[in-house]
Motif scaffolding. Structure first.
Motif, PDB file in Angstrom:
ATOM      1  N   ALA A 290      -7.753  -3.828   9.906  1.00  0.00           N
ATOM      2  CA  ALA A 290      -6.656  -3.211  10.769  1.00  0.00           C
ATOM      3  C   ALA A 290      -6.863  -3.656  12.204  1.00  0.00           C
ATOM      4  O   ALA A 290      -5.944  -3.857  13.056  1.00  0.00           O
ATOM      5  CB  ALA A 290      -6.644  -1.721  10.514  1.00  0.00           C
TER       6      ALA A 290
ATOM      7  N   TYR B 166      -5.106   3.293   9.639  1.00  0.00           N
ATOM      8  CA  TYR B 166      -6.283   2.738   8.975  1.00  0.00           C
ATOM      9  C   TYR B 166      -7.405   2.429   9.951  1.00  0.00           C
ATOM     10  O   TYR B 166      -8.474   2.940   9.682  1.00  0.00           O
ATOM     11  CB  TYR B 166      -5.866   1.228   8.443  1.00  0.00           C
ATOM     12  CG  TYR B 166      -4.983   1.422   7.241  1.00  0.00           C
ATOM     13  CD1 TYR B 166      -4.960   2.611   6.683  1.00  0.00           C
ATOM     14  CD2 TYR B 166      -4.259   0.159   6.933  1.00  0.00           C
ATOM     15  CE1 TYR B 166      -4.218   2.612   5.553  1.00  0.00           C
ATOM     16  CE2 TYR B 166      -3.258   0.267   5.893  1.00  0.00           C
ATOM     17  CZ  TYR B 166      -3.204   1.552   5.006  1.00  0.00           C
ATOM     18  OH  TYR B 166      -2.520   1.718   3.980  1.00  0.00           O
TER      19      TYR B 166
ATOM     20  N   GLN C 243      -9.056   5.651  10.903  1.00  0.00           N
ATOM     21  CA  GLN C 243      -9.988   6.245   9.675  1.00  0.00           C
ATOM     22  C   GLN C 243     -11.218   5.599   9.688  1.00  0.00           C
ATOM     23  O   GLN C 243     -12.341   6.335   9.418  1.00  0.00           O
ATOM     24  CB  GLN C 243      -9.256   5.771   8.427  1.00  0.00           C
ATOM     25  CG  GLN C 243      -8.137   6.702   8.041  1.00  0.00           C
ATOM     26  CD  GLN C 243      -7.585   6.600   6.516  1.00  0.00           C
ATOM     27  OE1 GLN C 243      -7.417   5.518   6.143  1.00  0.00           O
ATOM     28  NE2 GLN C 243      -7.556   7.702   5.867  1.00  0.00           N
TER      29      GLN C 243
ATOM     30  N   ALA D  66      -8.235  -1.505   5.549  1.00  0.00           N
ATOM     31  CA  ALA D  66      -8.673  -0.733   6.698  1.00  0.00           C
ATOM     32  C   ALA D  66      -9.465  -1.138   7.754  1.00  0.00           C
ATOM     33  O   ALA D  66      -9.257  -1.317   8.912  1.00  0.00           O
ATOM     34  CB  ALA D  66      -9.111   0.517   6.148  1.00  0.00           C
TER      35      ALA D  66
ATOM     36  N   ASP E 282       0.866  -1.285   0.102  1.00  0.00           N
ATOM     37  CA  ASP E 282      -0.020   0.024   0.058  1.00  0.00           C
ATOM     38  C   ASP E 282       0.897   1.171   0.038  1.00  0.00           C
ATOM     39  O   ASP E 282       0.522   2.296  -0.630  1.00  0.00           O
ATOM     40  CB  ASP E 282      -0.952   0.100   1.230  1.00  0.00           C
ATOM     41  CG  ASP E 282      -2.296   0.960   1.080  1.00  0.00           C
ATOM     42  OD1 ASP E 282      -2.702   1.036  -0.007  1.00  0.00           O
ATOM     43  OD2 ASP E 282      -2.435   1.815   2.197  1.00  0.00           O
TER      44      ASP E 282
END
Length: 539
Positions: A513, A309, A312, A510, A105
């Motif tokens: 995570a 992540y 977020q 994400a 990533d």
């Protein structure tokens, strides 16, 4: 128990651990060679070369990363040594496939690093610049080395820290400088410990599936998975797996040869720690920077990205099934560590009673390099036959059939973990056994102690560090294991590794995570305890 019973138990456990391999041999022998011949004429040589290159590159890089770090921590006086001592093993808590996801990533064409470079230098097209591809054999070697070098670091640190100070001081008095002492004295004496660490790295690399699959690097493990799941050819998958096991046998043989007669020099009585070396300021700065780079690249950076992540996507609620998957992972990993440690101790104790009995230890460790998918096949074949036989027997006696009590429960998954990771316990306990001279056994026998008393009163107190090290390494690896968990888990049973896999498979890194960070967090606790308990010296 008598010594003969202990030796028989060691042989029996080793044979039991070989059942998956025996099942693969039978399956491979009963299957035609047509598909294997076709693969050999097309893609299999490429898979074989990639596997060999992956192992050689990872072993070499882990040696260059881990052995100097172990020497610096064990033998040198550097700032923050106590903190660096435990921080250097933190990458063991990071699954290789997670680190691969994070670095892809970051470093892929659409990643943050290349985007920043294009914005900074005004590059518009891919042809305007060259950036090493992360999805490549070199990228896989780099990622695996970052998470596997602690095996070499831990064992080399212990070896350098246990050097007899009399030998080091004698070499110094004869005019040997730091470099000559390291090359001609310290490194040869620690070579057995380093060889064990490198063999663990090689077997772990051979068995890796998640990293090479994500990087699209075709190896023998991906070939086995493709043949089984893509072609539906269990026999051909078993045949390819035998080639992989041949590489494992070669690795074990090379490790034994490299150790050779050096094993006897490990039996040193450590009365006091060896004096720490004081480095020149510039060398000290470079050493600390080198160690910090290992920690940042192997743990802090991937962990920081996962935390970003998670932040977020945080909406005030934990992902569904997270706590159940956490408990399941702890349960399976704990049982696997306990059972494997007991079995390894029995195998090595039986070998200690008869030093000529070497095959149980060698055979028992072969499962370490079996890919998770192949190990699942080897486990399912005998357990399924046992379940069906038991049901048929009870039905013939007019009794209710119990169903799939072995393959439909946690037994199959725990059995796979034990077969897969017992080599770690064997290596750790064997290393501790190497520091117990045979004369101590003979003295105990002369005092009238039998085999039971020899094990409980003499060996166990001296082996507790090796047993604890092996158990914790198994626990950490079982928490991260993915392929075997995917194939052998009971219906509707998720571990943290399989939960992360489900998210990543759906391109939702994400969302995965949180369980990924839990894998890391749970792996950190035993790592920290292990380093505190096994620390060689205080700063």
């Amino acid at each position: 128990m008598k010594a003969a019973i202990w030796m028989a138990s060691g042989r029996g456990i080793a044979l039991l651990l070989c059942f998956p391999l025996l099942a693969l041999l039978i399956e491979a022998g009963l299957s035609p060679l047509d598909l294997l011949a076709h693969l050999w004429a097309t893609v299999l040589p490429t898979y074989l070369l990639n596997s060999a290159g992956l192992v050689c590159g990872t072993v070499l890089l882990c040696l260059l990363l881990g052995a100097p770090a172990g020497w610096l921590i064990a033998r040198c006086q550097i700032p923050g040594r106590r903190w660096l001592n435990w921080a250097l093993v933190l990458p063991l808590a990071m699954p290789g496939y997670l680190v691969a996801y994070v670095y892809t990533d970051l470093l892929d064409y659409a990643g943050w690093v290349q985007q920043s470079l294009r914005n900074l230098f005004g590059w518009q097209q891919p042809g305007d610049y060259y950036f090493p591809p992360i999805r490549s054999l070199g990228g896989a070697i780099g990622v695996l080395s970052l998470v596997l070098y602690p095996y070499v670091y831990l064992l080399s640190r212990a070896g350098f820290g246990e050097l007899a100070p009399q030998l080091v001081e004698s070499a110094r008095m004869q005019g040997y400088g730091h470099w000559r002492r390291w090359w001609h004295l310290e490194l040869p004496l620690v070579r057995p410990a380093i060889a064990v660490g490198l063999s663990l790295v090689a077997m772990e690399t051979l068995a890796d599936f998640g990293t090479v699959s994500y990087f699209a690097v075709p190896t023998l493990t991906t070939a086995i998975n493709d043949v089984w799941l893509g072609y539906g050819e269990l026999g051909a998958a078993a045949q390819i797996s035998l080639g992989l096991l041949a590489l494992v046998g070669l690795t074990l043989l090379m490790e034994r040869v490299s150790r050779g007669r050096q094993q006897r020099y490990q039996r040193q009585s450590l009365l006091q720690p060896t004096a720490a070396l004081v480095l020149r300021p510039i060398v000290c700065v470079l050493a600390v920077g080198y160690l910090l780079a290992l920690i940042v690249l192997g743990f802090l950076l991937p962990c920081g990205v996962l935390m970003y992540y998670a932040w977020q996507v945080w909406d005030g609620e934990w992902p569904a099934g997270l706590w159940d998957a956490s408990f399941n992972s702890l349960q399976v990993a704990g049982w696997a560590a306990l059972v494997a440690s007991i079995m390894a101790l029995l195998i090595l104790f039986s070998q200690r009673l008869n030093l000529k009995l070497a095959w149980p230890r060698q055979w028992a460790g072969l499962g370490y390099a079996m890919p998770g998918t192949v190990l699942a096949i080897g486990i399912l074949i005998p357990l399924t036959a046992t379940d069906f036989g038991l049901n048929a027997l009870l039905a013939g006696l007019g009794q209710p059939e119990p169903g799939l009590i072995l393959t439909g429960s946690l037994f199959a998954l725990i059995a796979a973990y034990v077969v897969r990771f017992i080599a770690m316990a064997l290596g750790a306990i064997e290393s501790s056994y190497g520091r117990i001279p045979p004369s101590l056994d003979m003295a105990s026998r002369a005092l009238g102690h039998g085999a039971n008393s020899l094990l409980w009163r003499v060996h166990l107190p001296l082996l507790r560090r090796g047993i604890l090290t092996g158990a914790l390494l198994i626990f950490i690896e079982a928490m991260k294991e993915l392929p075997a968990a995917l194939m052998l888990r009971p219906f509707n049973y998720e571990t943290l590794a399989t939960l992360v896999y489900q998210y990543v498979k759906a391109e939702q890194l994400a969302e995965g995570a949180f369980p990924a960070l839990l894998i890391v967090a749970v792996g950190l606790l035993p790592l920290l305890f292990m380093n505190h308990y096994l620390g060689e010296r205080k700063s």
